[in-house]
Design a protein around this motif. Sequence first.
Motif, PDB file in Angstrom:
ATOM      1  N   GLU A  67      28.408  -7.920 -34.890  1.00  0.00           N
ATOM      2  CA  GLU A  67      29.382  -6.857 -34.617  1.00  0.00           C
ATOM      3  C   GLU A  67      30.189  -6.544 -35.871  1.00  0.00           C
ATOM      4  N   LYS A  68      30.542  -7.570 -36.630  1.00  0.00           N
ATOM      5  CA  LYS A  68      31.275  -7.376 -37.883  1.00  0.00           C
ATOM      6  C   LYS A  68      30.416  -6.610 -38.888  1.00  0.00           C
ATOM      7  N   ILE A  69      29.144  -7.007 -39.006  1.00  0.00           N
ATOM      8  CA  ILE A  69      28.218  -6.323 -39.921  1.00  0.00           C
ATOM      9  C   ILE A  69      28.043  -4.875 -39.501  1.00  0.00           C
ATOM     10  N   ARG A  70      27.972  -4.653 -38.211  1.00  0.00           N
ATOM     11  CA  ARG A  70      27.798  -3.295 -37.686  1.00  0.00           C
ATOM     12  C   ARG A  70      28.960  -2.393 -38.097  1.00  0.00           C
ATOM     13  N   ARG A  71      30.177  -2.944 -38.073  1.00  0.00           N
ATOM     14  CA  ARG A  71      31.348  -2.154 -38.476  1.00  0.00           C
ATOM     15  C   ARG A  71      31.342  -1.882 -39.978  1.00  0.00           C
ATOM     16  N   GLU A  72      30.908  -2.871 -40.755  1.00  0.00           N
ATOM     17  CA  GLU A  72      30.953  -2.743 -42.203  1.00  0.00           C
ATOM     18  C   GLU A  72      29.742  -2.018 -42.774  1.00  0.00           C
ATOM     19  N   MET A  73      28.625  -1.989 -42.037  1.00  0.00           N
ATOM     20  CA  MET A  73      27.398  -1.323 -42.493  1.00  0.00           C
ATOM     21  C   MET A  73      26.927  -0.336 -41.419  1.00  0.00           C
ATOM     22  N   PRO A  74      27.697   0.726 -41.192  1.00  0.00           N
ATOM     23  CA  PRO A  74      27.349   1.655 -40.097  1.00  0.00           C
ATOM     24  C   PRO A  74      26.032   2.381 -40.309  1.00  0.00           C
ATOM     25  N   ASN A  75      25.515   2.393 -41.540  1.00  0.00           N
ATOM     26  CA  ASN A  75      24.237   3.056 -41.804  1.00  0.00           C
ATOM     27  C   ASN A  75      23.039   2.247 -41.326  1.00  0.00           C
ATOM     28  N   SER A  76      23.223   0.943 -41.196  1.00  0.00           N
ATOM     29  CA  SER A  76      22.090   0.065 -40.931  1.00  0.00           C
ATOM     30  C   SER A  76      21.840  -0.090 -39.439  1.00  0.00           C
ATOM     31  N   SER A  77      20.571   0.041 -39.056  1.00  0.00           N
ATOM     32  CA  SER A  77      20.206  -0.182 -37.647  1.00  0.00           C
ATOM     33  C   SER A  77      19.983  -1.655 -37.351  1.00  0.00           C
ATOM     34  N   GLU A  78      19.900  -2.469 -38.405  1.00  0.00           N
ATOM     35  CA  GLU A  78      19.486  -3.858 -38.231  1.00  0.00           C
ATOM     36  C   GLU A  78      20.441  -4.639 -37.338  1.00  0.00           C
ATOM     37  N   ALA A  79      21.752  -4.457 -37.555  1.00  0.00           N
ATOM     38  CA  ALA A  79      22.719  -5.185 -36.742  1.00  0.00           C
ATOM     39  C   ALA A  79      22.655  -4.733 -35.289  1.00  0.00           C
ATOM     40  N   VAL A  80      22.467  -3.434 -35.067  1.00  0.00           N
ATOM     41  CA  VAL A  80      22.394  -2.912 -33.700  1.00  0.00           C
ATOM     42  C   VAL A  80      21.151  -3.452 -32.993  1.00  0.00           C
ATOM     43  N   GLU A  81      20.020  -3.492 -33.717  1.00  0.00           N
ATOM     44  CA  GLU A  81      18.790  -4.032 -33.129  1.00  0.00           C
ATOM     45  C   GLU A  81      18.973  -5.501 -32.757  1.00  0.00           C
ATOM     46  N   ALA A  82      19.608  -6.261 -33.657  1.00  0.00           N
ATOM     47  CA  ALA A  82      19.837  -7.683 -33.373  1.00  0.00           C
ATOM     48  C   ALA A  82      20.739  -7.847 -32.154  1.00  0.00           C
ATOM     49  N   LEU A  83      21.770  -7.009 -32.047  1.00  0.00           N
ATOM     50  CA  LEU A  83      22.665  -7.078 -30.892  1.00  0.00           C
ATOM     51  C   LEU A  83      21.918  -6.748 -29.599  1.00  0.00           C
ATOM     52  N   ALA A  84      20.965  -5.828 -29.682  1.00  0.00           N
ATOM     53  CA  ALA A  84      20.156  -5.494 -28.499  1.00  0.00           C
ATOM     54  C   ALA A  84      19.326  -6.697 -28.064  1.00  0.00           C
ATOM     55  N   ILE A 118      19.328  -2.335 -23.328  1.00  0.00           N
ATOM     56  CA  ILE A 118      18.642  -1.043 -23.355  1.00  0.00           C
ATOM     57  C   ILE A 118      19.506  -0.002 -24.068  1.00  0.00           C
ATOM     58  N   ARG A 119      20.808   0.002 -23.780  1.00  0.00           N
ATOM     59  CA  ARG A 119      21.712   0.959 -24.426  1.00  0.00           C
ATOM     60  C   ARG A 119      21.752   0.753 -25.933  1.00  0.00           C
ATOM     61  N   LEU A 120      21.777  -0.495 -26.375  1.00  0.00           N
ATOM     62  CA  LEU A 120      21.826  -0.785 -27.805  1.00  0.00           C
ATOM     63  C   LEU A 120      20.521  -0.396 -28.500  1.00  0.00           C
ATOM     64  N   PHE A 121      19.398  -0.603 -27.843  1.00  0.00           N
ATOM     65  CA  PHE A 121      18.124  -0.159 -28.419  1.00  0.00           C
ATOM     66  C   PHE A 121      18.115   1.367 -28.596  1.00  0.00           C
ATOM     67  N   GLU A 122      18.676   2.081 -27.634  1.00  0.00           N
ATOM     68  CA  GLU A 122      18.765   3.535 -27.756  1.00  0.00           C
ATOM     69  C   GLU A 122      19.650   3.931 -28.934  1.00  0.00           C
ATOM     70  N   GLU A 123      20.719   3.189 -29.146  1.00  0.00           N
ATOM     71  CA  GLU A 123      21.608   3.457 -30.281  1.00  0.00           C
ATOM     72  C   GLU A 123      20.893   3.176 -31.603  1.00  0.00           C
ATOM     73  N   ALA A 124      20.122   2.104 -31.641  1.00  0.00           N
ATOM     74  CA  ALA A 124      19.380   1.769 -32.864  1.00  0.00           C
ATOM     75  C   ALA A 124      18.357   2.844 -33.194  1.00  0.00           C
ATOM     76  N   GLU A 125      17.791   3.463 -32.175  1.00  0.00           N
ATOM     77  CA  GLU A 125      16.784   4.503 -32.401  1.00  0.00           C
ATOM     78  C   GLU A 125      17.359   5.666 -33.203  1.00  0.00           C
ATOM     79  N   LYS A 126      18.642   5.978 -33.013  1.00  0.00           N
ATOM     80  CA  LYS A 126      19.259   7.087 -33.742  1.00  0.00           C
ATOM     81  C   LYS A 126      19.283   6.818 -35.243  1.00  0.00           C
ATOM     82  N   LEU A 127      19.420   5.544 -35.616  1.00  0.00           N
ATOM     83  CA  LEU A 127      19.447   5.177 -37.029  1.00  0.00           C
ATOM     84  C   LEU A 127      18.055   4.887 -37.573  1.00  0.00           C
ATOM     85  N   ASN A 128      17.123   4.600 -36.675  1.00  0.00           N
ATOM     86  CA  ASN A 128      15.784   4.199 -37.088  1.00  0.00           C
ATOM     87  C   ASN A 128      14.771   4.887 -36.173  1.00  0.00           C
TER      88      ASN A 128
END
Length: 673
Positions: A375-392, A405-415
């Motif tokens: 979550e910290k990485i996600r805030r500091e690296m908003p461009n990266s989908s990696e943290a969102v995918e890991a959270l999913a 499922i919601r987090l995977f959908e969010e990761a799709e927007k970045l990747n």
Amino acid sequence: MNFFTELKRRNVYKVAVAYAVVGWLLVQIATQTFPFFDIPNWAIRLVILLVVIGFPIALIIAWAFELTPEGLKRTESVAETPRKQTGSRTWIYVVVAGCLFSVGLFFLGRQTAPRTAMAEGEMTKSIAVLPFENLSEDKANTYFVDGMQDEVITRLAKIAELRVISRTSTQRYKTRATNLAEIARELGVSHLVEGTVQRIGDRVRINVQLIRAANEGHLWAEIYDRNLTDIFAVQTELATAIAHSLQTELTGREQQAMAEKPTSNLAAYDAYLRGIDFDSRPGETPSEDRKAAEAFEEAVRLDPKFAQAWARLSRTSSDLYFMHFDGTAARQELARSAAETATRLAPALPETQLANAYYRYHGQRDYNGARELFEKIRREMPNSSEAVEALARIARRQSRWKESIRLFEEAEKLNPRDAHLFMDRAWTFSMLRNYAATLQMFERAEAIVPEDGDVLANKAYFYHWTGDLKAAGAVIERIRDPAKRADVEITHMILERHFAEAVRAIEKRLSRSDVIQGVDRATTLEWLGSIRLLAGDTDGAKKAFLEAKPELEKYRREQPTNFWIPMSLSNVEAGLGNTVDALREGERAMEVAAASDDPVFAPAAESSLAEIEARLGKPDAAIARIERLLQLAYGAFPLTQAQLRIDPLWDPLRSHPRFKALVEGPEPKTIYQ
């Protein structure tokens, strides 16, 4: 008395000014402080909406009513009363103070609030770096060319004002048959970077251009002809020039991050790029993961201060440990010590932060701790989908299915064009036995990479799982990669009860000692024994089981947390007629699985024990487990009625009334949150 004089007499002007100042003050407080306390964005929007709606209401009240010492009265009732001019300027002071406070909050927010990659809408400064073309005569330099693309993406991703598409989404454009405008549309970006790299000895020539997708116009182009010793300076210059061409102002922190030189040892950097190449291959195998770890180990041996290489060594080791490709204590310790070294050398480096987060997740299975770090990485690296995918994936491990499922959908927007991200969502839906959504995700992955063996193999497994053997066979025929085709094809042979063909296929696989080694070899021997039993070859089955047993016992001692090993041993003991030992190993597998804190795959141990109990003449115990498993969300392809109907492993239960009712009755509902 004209209308404007009446507005003044009724204090409408004063109310309008005061309301505007106070309203703006409330909006500034909401926009600057709510994010700090993690209050959701909808609350900010609600404040703004209420302020806007309240403005005409305040003016109407000011026109119709007046505040008097006796209270609020209609203006007409006090219209003829002489007004006492007190000369008070208190309201002016309040307005001025409110203005100053609001302006102060506005500029404080501009200076202190972190820059985000996206506001609420789509970014206009969005970019994808397409795979660079390798013009080197030595095609073995492909890993170096791919590494250049990866490094440019990494540097651009550190600029918060840009939205940068992940490398995994751009890889399918390595051989570009699609025009640039179509590529940009598929990736959802406004700009593209393309180029060529030619490496000759210790010289490198890089030709790069930035293209506006709308009209395929060139915004910027440059040729860099340098020594390899200048490669990091080139990467910095290139990324900085792209940012400036997009009229992006870099903060001091971003300029420093862009200029970082990871190592002064070119041999170490070369080994690092080879590791990245192995680690980033789609659907990488255990063998490729090990080669990646070896390359990173070489990089840190050549340069012990190479923080990025230490971080990647930790991540790869954590992954090997987590996936049970190498579940030894030594591998776990290497993941820990490498992350610790990276932290000592460069604690603020994004790669270091990711290494620590993945060690918590994969190395320790500390899902809450890993979630906090990601979550910290996600805030500091908003461009990266990696943290969102890991959270999913962490949400999935904690059985928070809807959030996953919601987090995977969010990761799709970045990747947006990562086929394996869709496969991950397919597995999530399969764990919930949502057949339609599972197939839809596989088909979306297939649309991105139509001939990818990993995607096709998983789609074939889906059809096995739903009992459609004809559709599965058609998909298997399309798989061209023998390595990706082998296991799913053998599974298909077993389900179609072509046991002799399956035996020959496994024997052929075992003959390739360069392909199958370690635990994989031991479990494949166990699989061979099971299929020989189905084929009626009792002696051949016994031979395979006896060969597998000492190897499995050895690996069980070395990898005490790997519950897949006692699962295989249980099957071996059952095949050798050792009923007590078979049940003991099955129970051991369930105990290890329960202790592993792995709700996604741990139920597989109970499914395996149910198979053993069915074979050993304990139908009631097996059926009781099956009834529970059919309602449980787990994966990646959990037990289904269709599997029970077609898999020969369940043949010992075919005549049992409870089993018949179970497979022919209504499908149990999967319980999940």
